[in-house]
Design a protein around this motif. Structure first.
Motif, mmCIF file in Angstrom:
data_model
loop_
_atom_site.group_PDB
_atom_site.id
_atom_site.type_symbol
_atom_site.label_atom_id
_atom_site.label_comp_id
_atom_site.label_asym_id
_atom_site.label_seq_id
_atom_site.Cartn_x
_atom_site.Cartn_y
_atom_site.Cartn_z
ATOM 1 N N LYS A 97 0.787 -1.138 -0.046
ATOM 2 C CA LYS A 97 0.028 0.119 -0.023
ATOM 3 C C LYS A 97 1.020 1.319 -0.122
ATOM 4 O O LYS A 97 0.743 2.247 -1.103
ATOM 5 N N TYR A 98 1.825 1.445 0.941
ATOM 6 C CA TYR A 98 2.708 2.695 0.827
ATOM 7 C C TYR A 98 3.740 2.484 -0.134
ATOM 8 O O TYR A 98 3.932 3.767 -0.753
ATOM 9 N N GLY A 99 4.130 1.425 -0.637
ATOM 10 C CA GLY A 99 4.934 1.579 -1.904
ATOM 11 C C GLY A 99 4.195 2.045 -3.021
ATOM 12 O O GLY A 99 4.774 3.001 -3.858
ATOM 13 N N PHE A 100 3.198 2.027 -3.296
ATOM 14 C CA PHE A 100 2.341 2.014 -4.501
ATOM 15 C C PHE A 100 2.065 3.570 -4.353
ATOM 16 O O PHE A 100 1.896 4.409 -5.545
ATOM 17 N N VAL A 101 1.636 3.922 -2.977
ATOM 18 C CA VAL A 101 1.518 5.516 -2.976
ATOM 19 C C VAL A 101 2.573 6.471 -3.379
ATOM 20 O O VAL A 101 2.681 7.554 -4.093
ATOM 21 N N LYS A 102 3.850 5.831 -3.174
ATOM 22 C CA LYS A 102 5.309 6.421 -3.537
ATOM 23 C C LYS A 102 5.154 6.270 -5.036
ATOM 24 O O LYS A 102 5.757 7.257 -5.684
ATOM 25 N N VAL A 103 5.250 5.160 -5.464
ATOM 26 C CA VAL A 103 5.313 4.897 -7.096
ATOM 27 C C VAL A 103 4.719 5.764 -7.828
ATOM 28 O O VAL A 103 4.900 6.509 -8.734
ATOM 29 N N LEU A 104 3.288 6.094 -7.339
ATOM 30 C CA LEU A 104 2.312 6.907 -8.129
ATOM 31 C C LEU A 104 2.556 8.523 -7.558
ATOM 32 O O LEU A 104 1.747 9.260 -8.191
ATOM 33 N N GLY A 105 3.363 8.706 -6.903
ATOM 34 C CA GLY A 105 3.866 9.996 -6.479
ATOM 35 C C GLY A 105 2.817 11.021 -5.691
ATOM 36 O O GLY A 105 2.675 11.829 -6.106
ATOM 37 N N GLY A 139 9.516 3.902 -3.472
ATOM 38 C CA GLY A 139 8.167 2.911 -3.311
ATOM 39 C C GLY A 139 8.575 1.632 -3.900
ATOM 40 O O GLY A 139 7.821 0.797 -3.120
ATOM 41 N N TRP A 140 9.182 1.512 -4.860
ATOM 42 C CA TRP A 140 9.608 0.127 -5.282
ATOM 43 C C TRP A 140 10.545 -0.589 -4.067
ATOM 44 O O TRP A 140 10.310 -1.997 -4.199
ATOM 45 N N GLY A 141 11.256 0.168 -3.487
ATOM 46 C CA GLY A 141 11.564 -0.416 -2.339
ATOM 47 C C GLY A 141 10.804 -0.936 -1.091
ATOM 48 O O GLY A 141 11.325 -1.925 -0.329
ATOM 49 N N GLU A 142 9.652 -0.704 -1.332
ATOM 50 C CA GLU A 142 8.705 -1.058 -0.321
ATOM 51 C C GLU A 142 7.881 -2.064 -0.989
ATOM 52 O O GLU A 142 7.360 -3.224 -0.578
ATOM 53 N N VAL A 143 7.571 -2.014 -2.360
ATOM 54 C CA VAL A 143 6.793 -2.940 -3.062
ATOM 55 C C VAL A 143 7.591 -4.288 -3.168
ATOM 56 O O VAL A 143 7.110 -5.536 -2.825
ATOM 57 N N LEU A 144 8.687 -4.329 -3.357
ATOM 58 C CA LEU A 144 9.566 -5.479 -3.661
ATOM 59 C C LEU A 144 9.515 -6.338 -2.368
ATOM 60 O O LEU A 144 9.115 -7.726 -2.628
ATOM 61 N N PRO A 145 9.942 -5.988 -1.148
ATOM 62 C CA PRO A 145 9.675 -6.928 -0.031
ATOM 63 C C PRO A 145 8.340 -7.330 0.174
ATOM 64 O O PRO A 145 7.815 -8.545 0.595
ATOM 65 N N GLY A 146 7.239 -6.544 -0.050
ATOM 66 C CA GLY A 146 5.860 -6.761 0.011
ATOM 67 C C GLY A 146 5.537 -7.762 -0.629
ATOM 68 O O GLY A 146 4.651 -8.814 -0.292
ATOM 69 N N VAL A 147 5.849 -8.014 -1.970
ATOM 70 C CA VAL A 147 5.702 -9.437 -3.012
ATOM 71 C C VAL A 147 6.499 -10.378 -2.100
ATOM 72 O O VAL A 147 6.029 -11.434 -2.077
ATOM 73 N N LEU A 148 7.762 -10.291 -2.082
ATOM 74 C CA LEU A 148 8.450 -11.569 -1.333
ATOM 75 C C LEU A 148 7.902 -12.006 -0.407
ATOM 76 O O LEU A 148 8.140 -13.214 0.021
ATOM 77 N N LEU A 149 7.376 -11.366 0.678
ATOM 78 C CA LEU A 149 6.734 -11.770 1.843
ATOM 79 C C LEU A 149 5.549 -12.533 1.683
ATOM 80 O O LEU A 149 5.066 -13.396 2.590
ATOM 81 N N LEU A 150 4.848 -12.560 0.514
ATOM 82 C CA LEU A 150 3.664 -13.196 0.118
ATOM 83 C C LEU A 150 4.022 -14.673 -0.090
ATOM 84 O O LEU A 150 3.227 -15.516 0.067
ATOM 85 N N PHE A 151 5.384 -15.152 -0.024
ATOM 86 C CA PHE A 151 5.606 -16.600 -0.676
ATOM 87 C C PHE A 151 6.536 -17.011 0.573
ATOM 88 O O PHE A 151 7.608 -16.317 0.868
ATOM 89 N N ARG A 152 6.374 -18.353 1.022
ATOM 90 C CA ARG A 152 7.088 -18.751 2.171
ATOM 91 C C ARG A 152 8.745 -18.852 1.904
ATOM 92 O O ARG A 152 9.619 -18.617 2.564
ATOM 93 N N ARG A 153 9.160 -19.230 0.519
ATOM 94 C CA ARG A 153 10.374 -19.405 0.256
ATOM 95 C C ARG A 153 11.211 -18.153 -0.066
ATOM 96 O O ARG A 153 12.538 -18.169 0.222
#
Length: 396
Positions: free
Chosen positions: A110-118, A156-170
């Motif tokens: 959420k906070y990552g995309f807020v920054k990505v979209l400025g 923003g992408w620096g927050e989106v990336l870990p957000g995606v990685l946290l969705l998967f156990r591996r």
């Protein structure tokens, strides 16, 4: 074997018991708004002072954090006592950590995309035209981050990336590692620049460190001892349930993960709509210089001298933001067109540096020429009539 436990007491280490308490605190922090409202409704705690604010760290939020931490500690200690008495390692902390990972993922996306979209750090003319010494530390930080759209997107992408990685156990450990670095920086910025979201950023940093600590021993071996890391000694969480428990656990995991993705898509659409709505709130966007001002005094309009503290030397209107300023005052506003008179009236809501809101005040506007504007309204305790001229040189 009882579903959800392992029979060997030797697996209940001190680390696991401490981890159980930490997981309880994390759950308490996530549920703190609900727990606070429940405690207030039942008379357990007195309601905190209510404030109108778009910022965090309000008295109610601090009270909610205290309630959440206390509830989490009590819950964690109760779970520890149960495991010691039953001489069994329970799977509850592991399930809570799964929920923490999904919650942190949703927040980072959420906070990552807020920054990505400025939209989090707008590049405001009012701040660019103000010496940093006259801005609060929070405004200085916001202006720095918002000065470059590309840098804001990088954050923003620096927050989106870990957000995606946290969705998967591996990839959870990698996601927690990146999230911990990112949130440490965010938390320190909030501390040192007195940004009013310390509670949120501190909680998210705690969640990331808690998730990362699950592999502390293996990371020590790899990064510090320079030794090969062993495979996880504990079985996957699902393996600790019975057959029906595994189906339920995995099914809920899939549903919650899809829920995070769906809520993120919904947030993304809302962010886009918000960004579009901010582009043209006021039809006369720009930096306006006052060429004449009068104050209503003793039943008539009396001219104001530029040296008077009620004389705004400049007015800034940009997106849904407005600023009136002179050498002695600088007031910020949130603006919206008056729905009853959108072609001639603007509602201006004063807010302080903590984003606490005042009641809206109506300002009547009239464009004499494309570069000339008249405003009639109330600034602090004074009713003013202003004649303004557009300064395009400051609109860069």
């Amino acid at each position: 074997m009882t579903a959800g436990v392992t029979p060997a007491f030797t697996t209940v280490s001190v680390w696991h018991l401490l981890n159980t308490i930490a997981a309880g605190v994390a759950l308490g922090l996530m549920l703190s708004p609900f727990l606070y409202e429940l405690a207030v409704a039942n008379g357990i705690v007195a309601p905190a002072e209510a404030v109108r604010s778009s910022c965090g760290d309000t008295p109610a939020e601090w009270a909610a954090v205290r309630v959440g931490i206390i509830w989490g500690l009590v819950t964690g200690v109760a779970l520890v006592a149960g495991q010691v008495v039953r001489r069994q390692r329970w799977v509850v902390p592991d399930v809570v950590l799964d929920v923490v990972a999904l919650f942190l993922s949703l927040t980072l996306l959420k906070y990552g995309f807020v920054k990505v979209l400025g939209t989090q750090f707008p590049r405001l003319w009012a701040n660019l035209d103000t010496p940093p010494a006259e801005l609060t530390p929070m405004r200085v930080a916001w202006q720095f981050f918002g000065y470059s759209a590309a840098y804001q997107q990088f954050l923003g992408w620096g927050e989106v990336l870990p957000g995606v990685l946290l969705l998967f156990r591996r990839t959870r450990t990698l996601g927690a590692f990146i999230a911990a670095v990112v949130m440490l920086n965010v938390f320190l910025v909030n501390i040192f620049f007195d940004v009013c979201v310390k509670i949120g950023s501190g909680s998210y940093l705690f969640f990331a460190l808690l998730l990362l600590s699950q592999d502390a021993d293996r990371m020590w071996q790899f990064f510090v001892a320079h030794r090969p890391t062993a495979l996880r000694t504990l079985p996957a969480t699902a393996a600790r349930f019975g057959k029906r428990g595994r189906v339920l656990y995995r099914g809920l995991g899939v549903l919650l993960t899809l829920g995070v993705i769906g809520l993120t898509a919904q947030d993304l659409q809302g962010i886009r709509e918000y960004a579009a709505s901010q582009k043209s709130v006021f039809p006369y966007t720009g930096v306006w210089e006052t060429i004449q001002a009068a104050r209503w005094t003793d039943g008539r309009w009396q001219p104001l001298a530029p040296a008077d503290s009620a004389y705004p030397t400049r007015a800034y209107f940009q997106a849904a933001q407005a600023v009136l300023r002179n050498a002695a005052r600088r007031d910020r506003f949130v603006t919206e067109l008056d729905s009853a008179r959108p072609d001639e009236a603007l509602l201006m809501v004063a807010r302080n540096e903590s984003n606490d809101f005042a009641e809206p005040r109506r300002w009547v506007y009239h464009a004499v020429q494309p570069d000339s504007l008249r405003l009639l309204g109330r600034w602090r305790q004074d009713s003013l009539k202003l004649s303004l001229r557009l300064n395009r040189n400051l609109m860069k």
